[in-house]
Write a protein that holds these residues in place. Structure first.
Motif, short mmCIF file in Angstrom:
data_model
loop_
_atom_site.label_atom_id
_atom_site.label_comp_id
_atom_site.label_asym_id
_atom_site.label_seq_id
_atom_site.Cartn_x
_atom_site.Cartn_y
_atom_site.Cartn_z
N PRO A 9 4.14 -21.94 -8.09
CA PRO A 9 3.85 -22.23 -9.50
C PRO A 9 5.06 -21.90 -10.38
O PRO A 9 5.81 -20.97 -10.09
N LEU A 13 2.48 -23.74 -15.02
CA LEU A 13 1.56 -24.69 -14.37
C LEU A 13 1.35 -24.28 -12.91
O LEU A 13 2.21 -23.60 -12.33
N PRO A 14 0.24 -24.72 -12.31
CA PRO A 14 0.09 -24.48 -10.86
C PRO A 14 1.25 -25.08 -10.10
O PRO A 14 1.64 -24.59 -9.05
N LEU A 21 1.45 -31.24 -8.05
CA LEU A 21 0.22 -31.03 -8.82
C LEU A 21 -0.75 -32.21 -8.63
O LEU A 21 -1.96 -32.03 -8.54
N ALA A 198 0.23 -33.24 -17.76
CA ALA A 198 0.29 -31.77 -17.87
C ALA A 198 1.74 -31.30 -17.81
O ALA A 198 2.14 -30.37 -18.52
N ASN A 199 2.53 -31.97 -16.98
CA ASN A 199 3.95 -31.59 -16.86
C ASN A 199 4.77 -31.97 -18.08
O ASN A 199 5.92 -31.57 -18.21
N CYS A 223 -5.86 -34.21 -21.03
CA CYS A 223 -5.14 -33.18 -20.26
C CYS A 223 -5.99 -31.92 -20.12
O CYS A 223 -6.08 -31.33 -19.04
N ALA A 227 -7.67 -30.28 -16.72
CA ALA A 227 -7.34 -28.89 -16.38
C ALA A 227 -8.61 -28.05 -16.27
O ALA A 227 -8.80 -27.32 -15.29
N PHE A 231 -9.19 -27.07 -12.60
CA PHE A 231 -8.58 -25.74 -12.47
C PHE A 231 -9.30 -24.78 -13.41
O PHE A 231 -8.70 -24.29 -14.36
N TYR A 235 -4.53 -22.94 -15.85
CA TYR A 235 -3.29 -23.51 -15.34
C TYR A 235 -2.19 -22.47 -15.25
O TYR A 235 -1.04 -22.82 -15.04
N SER A 236 -2.54 -21.19 -15.48
CA SER A 236 -1.48 -20.19 -15.46
C SER A 236 -1.09 -19.90 -14.00
O SER A 236 -1.90 -20.05 -13.09
#
Ligand SMILES: N[C@@H](CCC(=O)N[C@@H](CS)C(=O)NCC(=O)O)C(=O)O
Length: 238
Positions: A9, A13-14, A21, A198-199, A223, A227, A231, A235-236
């Motif tokens: 990660p 983001l993961p 991802l 997300a990126n 988004c 997430a 997740f 997303y941390s």
């Protein structure tokens, strides 16, 4: 059990690799059990890139080809009921995102000085000395060459940002007021779009393309929707 080999990660983001991802999102969307194996060892990957998977001794590379394999082996709960038109739309969106928008992201992260100030330490900061000093320079040189080879790297930053902005504007139009790109349910194109958006939207790098995406309330909400649903732990970095 599927083992997903991907970068660790980064950037909040993961995975700061949109392709990694994408595959992790797909596995979660399709409810396929997997375990993560974080790695920087590209030379062990079947095609020298991440992600790749090991599925009971079968090693496979390329997120798209892996998804095709997973559909064949485990069934296709996401895309099975799509019409030919929806499949074509999903493919067109995938190509827009992966083969065009991606290169604008690459430029902003690796070539622009503001991006490099974030991604250099973010990607390589954990490496031992002296690799930490050498690998980023070599990697950046390689990305610069790839960008020139693709053609994106021959444009001015302003032209690159205009191209990326046109892409996110088109995505916003295509999404409209639907929850997911092809309707009410997530399909595999949402693993692609969710990962790449997300990126752009969820990393601490302010770029004109991010500003353009953030100007589309539907993309921002999308988004967050992807997430939160896939997740729920956030997303941390884990
Ligand atoms: N088409 C591949 C693209 C994968 C890819 O480009 N991965 C990048 C990270 S985003 C990578 O491993 N780059 C390392 C390198 O090229 O040396 C896929 O869908 O998996």
């Amino acid at each position: 059990m599927i083992t997903l080999h991907q970068f660790p990660p980064a950037l909040g983001l993961p995975n700061a690799s949109p392709f990694c991802l994408k595959l992790e999102l797909y596995l979660r969307m399709a409810n396929l059990p997997y375990r993560n194996a974080y790695t920087l060892e590209l030379h062990k990957a079947p095609k020298g890139k991440l992600p790749w998977i090991d599925d009971g001794g079968v090693a496979l590379a390329d997120s798209g080809l892996i998804i095709d394999y997973l559909k064949r082996k485990y069934g296709d709960p996401l895309d099975g009921d799509l019409s030919p038109l929806q499949r074509a739309q999903g493919l067109a969106i995938t190509r827009l995102v992966e083969e065009h928008l991606y290169w604008t992201v690459l430029h902003d992260r690796w070539i622009s000085e503001a991006g490099w100030a974030l991604t250099g330490p973010g990607f390589f900061g954990g490496m031992p000395w002296p690799l930490r000093a050498i690998v980023p320079i070599v990697a950046r040189r390689g990305i610069r060459a790839e960008l020139r080879g693709h053609g994106m790297g021959r444009h001015t930053p302003e032209q690159i940002h205009a191209l990326g902005t046109a892409d996110v504007d088109a995505l916003a139009e295509l999404l409209g007021d639907q929850p997911y790109f092809l309707g009410a349910q997530a399909t595999s194109v949402d693993a692609v779009a969710g990962a790449f958006l997300a990126n752009i939207l969820m990393v601490p790098l302010e770029t004109p393309v991010k500003v353009a995406a953030a100007g589309h309330a539907n993309l921002v909400a999308y988004c967050r929707r992807v997430a939160q649903r896939y997740f729920p732990e956030g997303y941390s970095p884990r």
